[in-house]
Structures are given as structure tokens and as C-alpha cells.
Design a protein around this motif. Structure first.
Motif, mmCIF file in Angstrom:
data_model
loop_
_atom_site.group_PDB
_atom_site.id
_atom_site.type_symbol
_atom_site.label_atom_id
_atom_site.label_comp_id
_atom_site.label_asym_id
_atom_site.label_seq_id
_atom_site.Cartn_x
_atom_site.Cartn_y
_atom_site.Cartn_z
ATOM 1 N N THR A 13 0.886 -1.191 0.012
ATOM 2 C CA THR A 13 -0.135 -0.142 0.000
ATOM 3 C C THR A 13 0.849 1.292 0.028
ATOM 4 N N TYR A 14 2.000 1.247 0.941
ATOM 5 C CA TYR A 14 2.599 2.359 1.023
ATOM 6 C C TYR A 14 4.191 2.483 0.453
ATOM 7 N N ASN A 15 4.440 1.501 -0.567
ATOM 8 C CA ASN A 15 5.630 1.231 -1.367
ATOM 9 C C ASN A 15 6.763 1.004 -0.117
ATOM 10 N N LEU A 16 6.587 0.489 0.880
ATOM 11 C CA LEU A 16 7.638 0.378 1.749
ATOM 12 C C LEU A 16 8.886 -0.638 1.463
ATOM 13 N N THR A 17 10.031 -0.322 1.705
ATOM 14 C CA THR A 17 11.160 -1.409 1.771
ATOM 15 C C THR A 17 11.035 -2.287 3.180
ATOM 16 N N LEU A 18 11.977 -3.192 3.001
ATOM 17 C CA LEU A 18 12.120 -3.955 4.055
ATOM 18 C C LEU A 18 12.535 -3.120 5.355
ATOM 19 N N THR A 19 13.550 -2.246 4.959
ATOM 20 C CA THR A 19 14.201 -1.634 6.017
ATOM 21 C C THR A 19 13.054 -0.491 6.363
#
Length: 361
Positions: A13-19
Motif C-alpha cells: 500500500t505504501y511502497n515500503l522497503t524491508l528497511t
């Protein structure tokens, strides 16, 4: 525990990376940790009953804000507020048990924490299923009315104040807190909890994601295994508490962390789906560790400022442990997911060796 279960959906949804996904979990746990000391001070000052009820109401309100978040900034902010709201519950649930069940504190603590694992076992798979079928926001929405119901139940069942109120000035006496927490056995217990928090927050934060991204397991099976992990805690925590009441600290802690170390070390080498079941069973030994150490430390804290001292202690180990998800996520981002799990396996072995070498236990 719904957060790790729906983290793959939140990432989308928010285009988050693993970090940045790890950072979201770190924000949650740092906010939770930061509220422990204020929660402990308030418990000594106004009593546990109003604090437990208020925490449930705040959690419901802040979780509703998470659900309606329309940007990553609002998501992170609402997550922090949710963590702070639930933090007020953290200390009071232990100190009120110490007053009611002073002779069987380990058993009572284990039973209460196991009750929490009923929710941890049911809610993540349910939220994961709802997130897959509908949207992750509905998975969170399931919890809001339950928090409100909990507030009503606490208001109806909790006993009135059971001890004399401590003045606010006494509660926030920094010198008394430092002198208590600097006692060798209290300090050792705090260090053990810091290491435990680093291990379990990394494991809980990324276990479903690891199974999905690295092992190719479906989201439904991954969240079911995650819920199964906590279902095992329903048995593990009362057993650990009873073991503490019966034989003390050292042997149960040594057994629990040795088994956990083996499970975490085996995880990168497991490929067959069915083998993740016994690995999850062994890893669940992590869940009994806090029950024993917290029960032991609660007994050692002074009566009048027990909540304040326990709040300070929990702030330390939860805040330091909260750094592990973002670090773990950053390592995984560099394609070292397996090595990250081997790292926390080694840390678990260090904890086991520390307990083994401790003469006070």
C-alpha cells in the motif's frame, strides 16, 4: 502482533522497503517502550484500575486512526500513538497481579500472559485472511470493538485500589530508581531482557515476511504459522511461570533459550513446509522467557514504587529491543535474510551461556 501478519500488505500500500517496514515496527515498539515509565509512575500514583481501562480506550481510538491513515506519515504517526496508548497497560498488569497473587506470582503472570497469546494466536491469522480477501485495514478494524469490550470488562471486574497511594514526588524520585536498577541481580535481569527483546522483536517482526519472501510459502500458511507460534505460548507461559514458582530461575531460562537458539539456527536450512511446524514449536520457547524474568524482578522491587521501577526497567529493555526490527530489516534488504536469523540464533546462545554462568540464579 497483527502488524507483522499484514506487513506484506502494508508494504504494498505504501511502497515500503524491508528497511522502512522494519522502521514501522521499531516506531511501534519504541513508542510502547517510552510509555512504560510514565505508566509505572501513574500506576503508583493513581492505581492500576483506571490506567488499565484508559489504556484500552486509547488503544481503540489510536488503532482507528491507523485504519484511516491515507499516507505513510500518518501511518507512522498513528502507529506511534497506538504504541504509546497500549504502553499504559504494560506495567499495571504486572503490579496488580503481584498484589493479588503475591504467593503465586509466576503462575499468575504466566496465566495472564498466556491469555494474551490467545489473542496473538487468533488475531494475526484472522487479520491476514481478511487482508488477503478484502484489505489490511479491515484486519485492524476487527480489534477496535474488542478493545472497547475489554475496557468495559476491566471496569466491571478489577478490584479497587489495594495499596496506599504513593505521592507523585516519591514516584518520580530518580535516585531511588537508579539505586534499585543498579543492584547486580536486577541489572543482570534487565540485560537478559534486553537481549531477549532484541531476539524476539526481530523474529516476530519478520517471521511471516521471511516465510513468504524467502521460502515461497503462501501468505495464508505463513500467518497461520505465526498464529500457531503464539498459540503455543498459551501453554508455554503458564508452564514457565509454574516452573519459576517451583524451581526458580536458572534451569527454566537455560532450557528455554537453548532450545530457541537451535530453532533459530535451523530456520535458514529448512525448506519443506511441514518442517516449519516443529521449528515454530521449538522457537515458541522464546515466549516463556519474559514470564520468568519479569516475575523474579517484580518480587525484588520496593513496594511503594514498584510500578515506577518496573516501568523504568521495561522502558530500557523494550526501547533497546525495539531497535532490532529496523536493523534486521536493513540486513535482510541486503539479501542477508538467512544470516540475520543466524545472528539472532547466536545471540540466543549467548543468553543461554550467561544464564548458565550466573551463580545468583
Amino acid at each position: 502482533m497483527i502488524y507483522p501478519a499484514v506487513l506484506p500488505h502494508i508494504r504494498g500500500t505504501y511502497n515500503l522497503t524491508l528497511t522502512t517496514s522494519g522502521l514501522l515496527l521499531t516506531v511501534l515498539w519504541i513508542a510502547y517502550a517510552s510509555g512504560q515509565l510514565p505508566g509505572g509512575i501513574l500506576a503508583d500514583w493513581v492505581g492500576e484500575r483506571p490506567l488499565l481501562i484508559t489504556s484500552s480506550l486509547l488503544a481503540a481510538a489510536m488503532l482507528a486512526l491507523v485504519i484511516v491513515a491515507d499516507s505513510a506519515v500518518i501511518l507512522f504517526s498513528a502507529t506511534a500513538l497506538f504504541g504509546a496508548g497500549t504502553a499504559l497497560y504494560g506495567v499495571s498488569r504486572f503490579t496488580i497481579l503481584g498484589k493479588i497473587y503475591s504467593e503465586q506470582l509466576g503462575t499468575a503472570t504466566g496465566a495472564t500472559m498466556a491469555a494474551g497469546d490467545i489473542g496473538n494466536a487468533v488475531m494475526p491469522p484472522a487479520a491476514g485472511f481478511i487482508a488477503t480477501a478484502m484489505a489490511w485495514q479491515y484486519g485492524f478494524g476487527l480489534a477496535v470493538p474488542l478493545f472497547l469490550l475489554a475496557a468495559v470488562g476491566l471496569w466491571a471486574t478489577l478490584p479497587k485500589r489495594m495499596s496506599t497511594a504513593t505521592s507523585l514526588r516519591e514516584s518520580i524520585a530518580l535516585g531511588d530508581i537508579l539505586s534499585t536498577l543498579s543492584q547486580p541481580i536486577v541489572l543482570r535481569g534487565t540485560i537478559l531482557l534486553v537481549l531477549w527483546a532484541v531476539i524476539i522483536q526481530a523474529f516476530m517482526g519478520f517471521y511471516p515476511t521471511y516465510l513468504i519472501d524467502e521460502k515461497g510459502i503462501s501468505a495464508r500458511i505463513a500467518t497461520a504459522l505465526f498464529g500457531f507460534f503464539f498459540a503455543l505460548g498459551i501453554l508455554m507461559k503458564p508452564v514457565a511461570g509454574r516452573a519459576y514458582d517451583s524451581i526458580g530461575v536458572r534451569i527454566p531460562l537455560l532450557a528455554l533459550m537453548s532450545v530457541a537458539s537451535l530453532a533459530l539456527a535451523a530456520l535458514p536450512f529448512v525448506e519443506a513446509v511441514w518442517l516449519f511446524v516443529p521449528v515454530t514449536v521449538l522457537a515458541s520457547s522464546l515466549l516463556g522467557f519474559e514470564t520468568i524474568v519479569i516475575s523474579d524482578l517484580t518480587r525484588r522491587l520496593p513496594e511503594g514504587t514498584q510500578g515506577t521501577n518496573l516501568g523504568a526497567l521495561r522502558t530500557v529493555y523494550l526501547a533497546l529491543g525495539a531497535l532490532s526490527p529496523v536493523l534486521f530489516g536493513a540486513i535482510a534488504e541486503q539479501e542477508y535474510f538467512d544470516e540475520a536469523f543466524l545472528g539472532i540464533a547466536g545471540l540466543a546462545a549467548i543468553v543461554a551461556l550467561t544464564v548458565f554462568a550466573s551463580i545468583d540464579y
